[in-house]
Design a protein around this motif. Structure first.
Motif, PDB file in Angstrom:
ATOM      1  N   ALA A 289      -6.518  16.434 -39.451  1.00 47.94           N
ATOM      2  CA  ALA A 289      -6.567  15.719 -40.722  1.00 47.94           C
ATOM      3  C   ALA A 289      -7.996  15.273 -41.024  1.00 47.94           C
ATOM      4  N   GLU A 290      -8.229  14.885 -42.260  1.00 45.65           N
ATOM      5  CA  GLU A 290      -9.551  14.426 -42.640  1.00 45.65           C
ATOM      6  C   GLU A 290      -9.860  13.084 -41.974  1.00 45.65           C
ATOM      7  N   GLY A 291     -11.133  12.839 -41.710  1.00 47.89           N
ATOM      8  CA  GLY A 291     -11.561  11.569 -41.140  1.00 47.89           C
ATOM      9  C   GLY A 291     -12.316  10.748 -42.161  1.00 47.89           C
ATOM     10  N   GLU A 292     -12.661   9.528 -41.787  1.00 47.49           N
ATOM     11  CA  GLU A 292     -13.422   8.678 -42.692  1.00 47.49           C
ATOM     12  C   GLU A 292     -14.848   9.203 -42.858  1.00 47.49           C
ATOM     13  N   ARG A 293     -15.338   9.871 -41.811  1.00 48.16           N
ATOM     14  CA  ARG A 293     -16.688  10.437 -41.873  1.00 48.16           C
ATOM     15  C   ARG A 293     -16.589  11.938 -41.577  1.00 48.16           C
ATOM     16  N   PHE A 294     -17.496  12.467 -40.797  1.00 46.28           N
ATOM     17  CA  PHE A 294     -17.467  13.850 -40.365  1.00 46.28           C
ATOM     18  C   PHE A 294     -16.247  14.038 -39.479  1.00 46.28           C
ATOM     19  N   ALA A 295     -15.325  14.932 -39.889  1.00 45.59           N
ATOM     20  CA  ALA A 295     -14.059  15.103 -39.180  1.00 45.59           C
ATOM     21  C   ALA A 295     -14.145  16.271 -38.213  1.00 45.59           C
ATOM     22  N   PHE A 296     -13.177  16.345 -37.296  1.00 44.96           N
ATOM     23  CA  PHE A 296     -13.151  17.454 -36.349  1.00 44.96           C
ATOM     24  C   PHE A 296     -13.023  18.796 -37.058  1.00 44.96           C
TER      25      PHE A 296
END
Length: 393
Positions: A289-296
């Protein structure tokens, strides 16, 4: 028509407001645009429905709450499918694309290849093209295999920008594997492994990782770095088990790594020099899933990343451990490709298996000579969704 049809779907961001949809087949190409905001809203509703279902299923698999929430997942999955045809510029083209999809999918087994921008790593495997039969789910918790894309078709999901692994199976000298596990989760899962088959699987996979089985991020990253200096290594397999979110992974309360830091460490000079690829299995909550910043999932922008296995929502800890155990046994011992292993396990361990997503453009497979057990049938065929499940605390 042949028994197996092929259809390719490209989903790309045009701007913050528009997404380009392209359907490609030998008979012709169809392209048009849809609204990005609507797609984002639908995706959020799919993940919310999936989260609520897994929570209700864990509480009581046979409850009306579990049945109703699964029906909602199906309904939202149908919304996701329909959103792909809500064209803002060429409605006739979108209608033709939809008719073409139904035509080829009804003709036989469909090879559906979905390629997306890294910023559109959405739960495409949960798209539902058939809006009927939801009442049956409400009355009796059943998940027909012809509903979700991930069950209905032989599905490949990949991203633009990610690397391409070798098309031929990798021998023992051409790949290396490392694992970093939350020690508490590992110990609990090990203690819960009571059947001979599961103990055998655990022992075999542990021996496969060998000294590369670690319990701290520092040891894990050092192991990954050491792999990069070997010019024979074409693929690094990096497995992590722990607590996670879309942009960070935690092996303990005091041991956490961000997706951005992991991206930097995986792109070390030696690995780039030797053109090594890295495949990531991030076995924690929300890692797809998307993250608050740079996501996996943003790692899929880089050509040194060949693929990622992640989760759309929270996943029960014991289920996560056993699912990965079965995955590695299949790809090592049975020499099944990563994609086919994921497609098989998604069907074999319904419904909790729906939380897992694989992004990889190629048929990555291992020609391993390392025999890790006598048989894989028992543990792979047992449904891990049955029995007592819980979230890690």
């Amino acid at each position: 028509m042949s028994d197996r049809e092929e259809l390719t779907l490209h989903i790309r961001k045009v701007s913050g407001e528009l997404v380009r949809i392209g359907w490609y087949r030998y008979s012709g190409d169809i392209e048009y645009q849809i609204a990005a905001n609507h797609l984002d809203d639908v995706v959020a509703s799919v993940r919310k429905a999936l989260f609520e279902f897994v929570r209700n299923y864990i509480a009581d698999p046979k409850s009306s709450s579990a049945s109703l929430s699964m029906a909602k997942v199906l309904s939202k999955g149908n919304d996701l499918f329909e959103s792909l045809f809500l064209s803002t510029d060429r409605r006739d083209a979108a209608r033709d694309a939809k008719e073409q999809y139904y035509e080829v999918s009804s003709a036989g087994q469909l090879e559906l290849s979905v390629k997306v921008d890294p910023g559109l790593t959405y739960p495409w495997a949960l798209a539902v093209p058939d809006p009927t039969g939801f009442d049956e789910v409400c009355n009796n918790l059943t998940i027909p295999h012809d509903k979700f894309w991930g069950l209905r078709h032989r599905l490949t999901i990949s991203t633009f920008g990610a690397g391409r692994a070798r098309q031929v199976p990798l021998n023992d000298a051409e790949y290396r594997a490392a694992a970093a596990m939350n020690k508490s989760l590992f110990d609990q899962a090990t203690a819960a492994a009571t059947s001979p088959h599961e103990k055998s699987a655990l022992d075999g996979v542990s021996r496969w990782f060998g000294d590369a089985l670690t319990f701290t991020t520092s040891d894990f990253l050092e192991t990954i770095r050491e792999m990069s200096v070997d010019p024979n290594t074409k693929l690094r397999i990096a497995y992590m088990l722990g607590h996670a979110a879309g942009d960070r992974f935690q092996l303990s309360k005091d041991d956490e790594i961000s997706a951005g830091t992991l991206a930097v460490r995986l792109g070390d000079t030696s690995s780039l020099l030797h053109r090594q690829q890295t495949f990531l299995f991030l076995n924690g909550c929300d890692t797809a899933a998307e993250g608050e910043r740079f996501a996996f999932t943003d790692l899929l922008r880089y050509p040194n990343i060949s693929g990622i296995v992640g989760t759309e929502v929270r996943v029960p800890d014991r289920f996560a451990f056993r699912f990965a155990l079965a995955f590695f046994r299949m790809v090592i011992y049975e020499r099944v490709s990563f994609r086919d292993a994921m497609n098989h396990l998604r069907r074999a361990h319904l419904p909790v298996s729906l939380v897992y997503t694989l992004y990889a453009s190629d048929e990555i497979s291992l020609l391993s000579s390392r025999e890790i057990a006598n048989s894989t049938d028992e543990i792979v065929s047992e449904n891990f969704s049955e029995g007592q499940l819980r979230y890690a605390q």
